[in-house]
Design a protein around this motif. Structure first.
Motif, PDB file in Angstrom:
ATOM      1  N   PHE A  14     -22.828  32.983  -0.972  1.00 43.49           N
ATOM      2  CA  PHE A  14     -21.976  34.207  -1.119  1.00 43.49           C
ATOM      3  C   PHE A  14     -20.966  34.885  -0.583  1.00 43.49           C
ATOM      4  CE2 PHE A  14     -25.801  34.854  -3.978  1.00 43.49           C
ATOM      5  CZ  PHE A  14     -25.084  34.061  -4.960  1.00 43.49           C
ATOM      6  N   VAL A  15     -21.322  35.630   0.856  1.00 44.84           N
ATOM      7  CA  VAL A  15     -20.122  36.121   1.569  1.00 44.84           C
ATOM      8  C   VAL A  15     -19.007  34.821   2.237  1.00 44.84           C
ATOM      9  CG1 VAL A  15     -20.116  37.558   3.497  1.00 44.84           C
ATOM     10  CG2 VAL A  15     -21.288  38.405   1.924  1.00 44.84           C
ATOM     11  N   ALA A  16     -19.505  34.118   2.834  1.00 39.91           N
ATOM     12  CA  ALA A  16     -18.805  32.587   3.366  1.00 39.91           C
ATOM     13  C   ALA A  16     -17.988  32.429   2.225  1.00 39.91           C
ATOM     14  CB  ALA A  16     -19.559  31.556   3.397  1.00 39.91           C
ATOM     15  N   VAL A  17     -18.440  32.547   0.750  1.00 38.07           N
ATOM     16  CA  VAL A  17     -17.313  31.884   0.091  1.00 38.07           C
ATOM     17  C   VAL A  17     -15.536  33.091  -0.342  1.00 38.07           C
ATOM     18  CG1 VAL A  17     -16.857  31.046  -2.440  1.00 38.07           C
ATOM     19  CG2 VAL A  17     -18.532  29.947  -1.288  1.00 38.07           C
ATOM     20  N   ARG A  18     -16.425  34.220  -0.307  1.00 43.37           N
ATOM     21  CA  ARG A  18     -15.988  34.636  -0.556  1.00 43.37           C
ATOM     22  C   ARG A  18     -15.022  35.276   0.911  1.00 43.37           C
ATOM     23  NH1 ARG A  18     -18.232  40.804  -0.696  1.00 43.37           N
ATOM     24  NH2 ARG A  18     -18.119  40.028   1.704  1.00 43.37           N
ATOM     25  N   THR A  19     -15.391  35.813   1.638  1.00 40.14           N
ATOM     26  CA  THR A  19     -14.535  35.305   2.726  1.00 40.14           C
ATOM     27  C   THR A  19     -13.238  34.179   3.076  1.00 40.14           C
ATOM     28  OG1 THR A  19     -15.827  36.852   4.542  1.00 40.14           O
ATOM     29  CG2 THR A  19     -14.742  35.699   5.236  1.00 40.14           C
ATOM     30  N   THR A  20     -13.943  32.665   2.534  1.00 38.94           N
ATOM     31  CA  THR A  20     -13.022  32.132   2.463  1.00 38.94           C
ATOM     32  C   THR A  20     -11.870  31.768   1.793  1.00 38.94           C
ATOM     33  OG1 THR A  20     -14.891  30.688   3.535  1.00 38.94           O
ATOM     34  CG2 THR A  20     -12.695  29.867   2.418  1.00 38.94           C
ATOM     35  N   PHE A  21     -11.989  32.098   0.178  1.00 41.70           N
ATOM     36  CA  PHE A  21     -11.487  32.597  -1.051  1.00 41.70           C
ATOM     37  C   PHE A  21      -9.990  33.340  -0.495  1.00 41.70           C
ATOM     38  CE2 PHE A  21     -13.758  29.076  -1.832  1.00 41.70           C
ATOM     39  CZ  PHE A  21     -12.783  28.391  -2.783  1.00 41.70           C
ATOM     40  N   ASP A  22     -10.792  34.977   0.210  1.00 41.96           N
ATOM     41  CA  ASP A  22     -10.237  35.844   0.626  1.00 41.96           C
ATOM     42  C   ASP A  22      -8.676  35.557   1.479  1.00 41.96           C
ATOM     43  OD1 ASP A  22     -11.221  37.374  -1.402  1.00 41.96           O
ATOM     44  OD2 ASP A  22     -12.103  38.920   0.171  1.00 41.96           O
ATOM     45  N   GLY A  39     -17.829  23.487   3.277  1.00 35.18           N
ATOM     46  CA  GLY A  39     -17.276  22.765   5.128  1.00 35.18           C
ATOM     47  C   GLY A  39     -16.278  21.941   4.755  1.00 35.18           C
ATOM     48  N   HIS A  40     -16.403  20.973   3.318  1.00 38.00           N
ATOM     49  CA  HIS A  40     -14.973  19.765   3.253  1.00 38.00           C
ATOM     50  C   HIS A  40     -14.163  20.394   3.027  1.00 38.00           C
ATOM     51  CE1 HIS A  40     -17.286  16.267   4.181  1.00 38.00           C
ATOM     52  NE2 HIS A  40     -18.673  17.293   4.194  1.00 38.00           N
ATOM     53  N   PHE A  41     -14.082  21.444   2.008  1.00 40.39           N
ATOM     54  CA  PHE A  41     -12.616  22.548   1.300  1.00 40.39           C
ATOM     55  C   PHE A  41     -11.970  22.625   2.815  1.00 40.39           C
ATOM     56  CE2 PHE A  41     -10.772  26.133  -0.392  1.00 40.39           C
ATOM     57  CZ  PHE A  41      -9.773  25.285  -1.086  1.00 40.39           C
ATOM     58  N   MET A  42     -12.925  23.494   4.095  1.00 40.03           N
ATOM     59  CA  MET A  42     -12.164  24.319   5.119  1.00 40.03           C
ATOM     60  C   MET A  42     -10.848  23.225   5.670  1.00 40.03           C
ATOM     61  SD  MET A  42     -15.239  27.214   4.731  1.00 40.03           S
ATOM     62  CE  MET A  42     -14.534  27.366   7.049  1.00 40.03           C
ATOM     63  N   ASN A  43     -12.557  21.685   5.297  1.00 39.47           N
ATOM     64  CA  ASN A  43     -11.472  20.983   6.578  1.00 39.47           C
ATOM     65  C   ASN A  43     -10.430  20.294   5.826  1.00 39.47           C
ATOM     66  OD1 ASN A  43     -12.067  19.226   8.835  1.00 39.47           O
ATOM     67  ND2 ASN A  43     -11.998  17.721   6.989  1.00 39.47           N
ATOM     68  N   PHE A 101      -7.185  23.099   5.937  1.00 39.70           N
ATOM     69  CA  PHE A 101      -6.532  23.704   6.842  1.00 39.70           C
ATOM     70  C   PHE A 101      -6.831  22.918   7.296  1.00 39.70           C
ATOM     71  CE2 PHE A 101      -9.908  28.089   6.039  1.00 39.70           C
ATOM     72  CZ  PHE A 101      -7.839  28.624   5.665  1.00 39.70           C
ATOM     73  N   ARG A 102      -6.693  21.765   7.257  1.00 38.81           N
ATOM     74  CA  ARG A 102      -6.506  19.985   7.911  1.00 38.81           C
ATOM     75  C   ARG A 102      -6.975  19.951   9.757  1.00 38.81           C
ATOM     76  NH1 ARG A 102      -1.488  21.046   6.173  1.00 38.81           N
ATOM     77  NH2 ARG A 102      -1.089  19.873   4.020  1.00 38.81           N
ATOM     78  N   LEU A 103      -8.037  20.539   9.941  1.00 39.88           N
ATOM     79  CA  LEU A 103      -8.928  20.634  10.695  1.00 39.88           C
ATOM     80  C   LEU A 103      -9.380  19.605  11.392  1.00 39.88           C
ATOM     81  CD1 LEU A 103     -11.093  23.510   9.643  1.00 39.88           C
ATOM     82  CD2 LEU A 103      -9.597  23.960  10.954  1.00 39.88           C
ATOM     83  N   LYS A 104      -9.876  17.973  10.807  1.00 33.35           N
ATOM     84  CA  LYS A 104      -9.855  16.528  10.776  1.00 33.35           C
ATOM     85  C   LYS A 104     -11.056  17.003  12.257  1.00 33.35           C
ATOM     86  CE  LYS A 104      -5.122  16.031  12.494  1.00 33.35           C
ATOM     87  NZ  LYS A 104      -3.913  15.948  13.283  1.00 33.35           N
ATOM     88  N   THR A 137     -21.010  22.058  11.372  1.00 35.67           N
ATOM     89  CA  THR A 137     -20.203  21.720  12.513  1.00 35.67           C
ATOM     90  C   THR A 137     -18.576  21.992  12.296  1.00 35.67           C
ATOM     91  OG1 THR A 137     -21.466  19.212  11.660  1.00 35.67           O
ATOM     92  CG2 THR A 137     -19.458  18.532  12.938  1.00 35.67           C
ATOM     93  N   VAL A 138     -18.287  21.835  11.036  1.00 37.88           N
ATOM     94  CA  VAL A 138     -16.459  22.460  10.554  1.00 37.88           C
ATOM     95  C   VAL A 138     -16.864  23.771  11.180  1.00 37.88           C
ATOM     96  CG1 VAL A 138     -14.791  23.737   8.894  1.00 37.88           C
ATOM     97  CG2 VAL A 138     -15.913  21.437   8.471  1.00 37.88           C
ATOM     98  N   LEU A 139     -17.804  24.486  11.205  1.00 39.88           N
ATOM     99  CA  LEU A 139     -17.493  26.184  12.669  1.00 39.88           C
ATOM    100  C   LEU A 139     -17.393  25.734  13.869  1.00 39.88           C
ATOM    101  CD1 LEU A 139     -20.064  28.630  10.719  1.00 39.88           C
ATOM    102  CD2 LEU A 139     -16.853  28.391  10.861  1.00 39.88           C
ATOM    103  N   ARG A 140     -17.578  24.933  14.323  1.00 37.19           N
ATOM    104  CA  ARG A 140     -18.163  24.873  15.741  1.00 37.19           C
ATOM    105  C   ARG A 140     -16.359  24.105  15.900  1.00 37.19           C
ATOM    106  NH1 ARG A 140     -22.542  23.078  15.128  1.00 37.19           N
ATOM    107  NH2 ARG A 140     -22.098  20.609  15.230  1.00 37.19           N
TER     108      ARG A 140
END
Length: 241
Positions: free
Chosen positions: A219-227, A112-116, A119-122, A134-137
């Motif tokens: 595993f799937v969340a990490v794979r999906t994000t990095f793909d 979540g912190h990496f994605m934030n 992608f500059r999700l703020k 929280t990031v997904l929401r």
């Protein structure tokens, strides 16, 4: 590493952990195409982050594996029926099972912190101390990176009940028990005690099924994000969002 405790060779990656690791390594390979002298601090942060995911996934899989292996030596329903050796196996099962649960949510929050940041999700403007959920929401409510968000949201929903049970166990393990939770636990214990004065072992098969769902979600969340990030980087020719 932990397979050595069972006299087994080092794991050869297959299945979901192999695909997750591959996705991370593909993204790291893209970052390493940037000459060392031209890497900025953000590039270096992403490289460190990617390598930390590889280590974290390895540690999660090993904890899950050790919990399963120790559970194979447990046959008694009641703790006071266990001999000394079986009780040791039970305690070791609990140790690695709980360790795996903690690692599931640690990795999700790391993601979540990496994605934030990537992608500059703020999300920190929504909640200063935020989790993966929280990031997904935030992504869902604000229609951010819709393709990725939908995949991760669907994954979360498909795993909801088992992961909620794991999260409750994680909270009991690492957080202070609040008054409401303590009352619930006492009521449950008292109700069970009316039926049976003896202490039962955990329902190991059910808990390992929940654990399997939690690990699969990670595993799937990490794979999906990095793909997704890899495809985004290749299509734009940039490594920033």
């Amino acid at each position: 590493m932990l397979r050595a405790m069972f006299g087994e060779p080092v794991r050869e990656d297959t299945g979901l952990i192999a695909s997750a690791n591959h996705s991370i390594q593909q993204y790291l390979a893209l970052l390493h195409t940037i000459p060392f002298a031209k890497r900025n601090s953000q590039d270096r942060r992403y490289i460190i982050w990617g390598n930390s995911f590889l280590s974290a996934l390895d540690e999660l899989e090993q904890s899950q594996y050790a919990a399963i292996r120790y559970s194979e030596h447990i046959s008694k329903t009641y703790i006071d029926d266990m001999g000394a050796e079986e009780l040791i196996h039970y305690r070791r099962y609990l140790y690695f099972y709980r360790n795996a649960i903690i690692r599931i949510f640690a990795i999700l929050d790391k993601l979540g912190h990496f994605m934030n940041e990537r992608f500059r999700l703020k999300t920190e403007e929504v909640k200063s101390r935020f989790s993966y959920f929280t990031v997904l929401r935030n992504m869902h409510q604000n229609h951010l990176y819709v393709e990725l968000e939908k995949q991760l949201y669907d994954l979360k929903e498909s795993s909801r009940k088992p992961v909620d049970r794991l999260r409750n166990e994680r909270n009991m393990e690492i957080h202070t028990i609040n008054a409401d939770l303590l009352d619930d636990l006492l009521q449950a214990a008292e109700a069970e005690q009316l039926q049976d004065e003896r202490m039962k072992a955990e329902n190991i098969s059910e808990r390992l099924l929940d654990l399997a769902v939690g690990c699969e979600m990670v595993f799937v969340a990490v794979r999906t994000t990095f793909d997704y990030i890899g495809k985004l980087s290749e299509s734009t020719g940039r490594y920033e969002a």
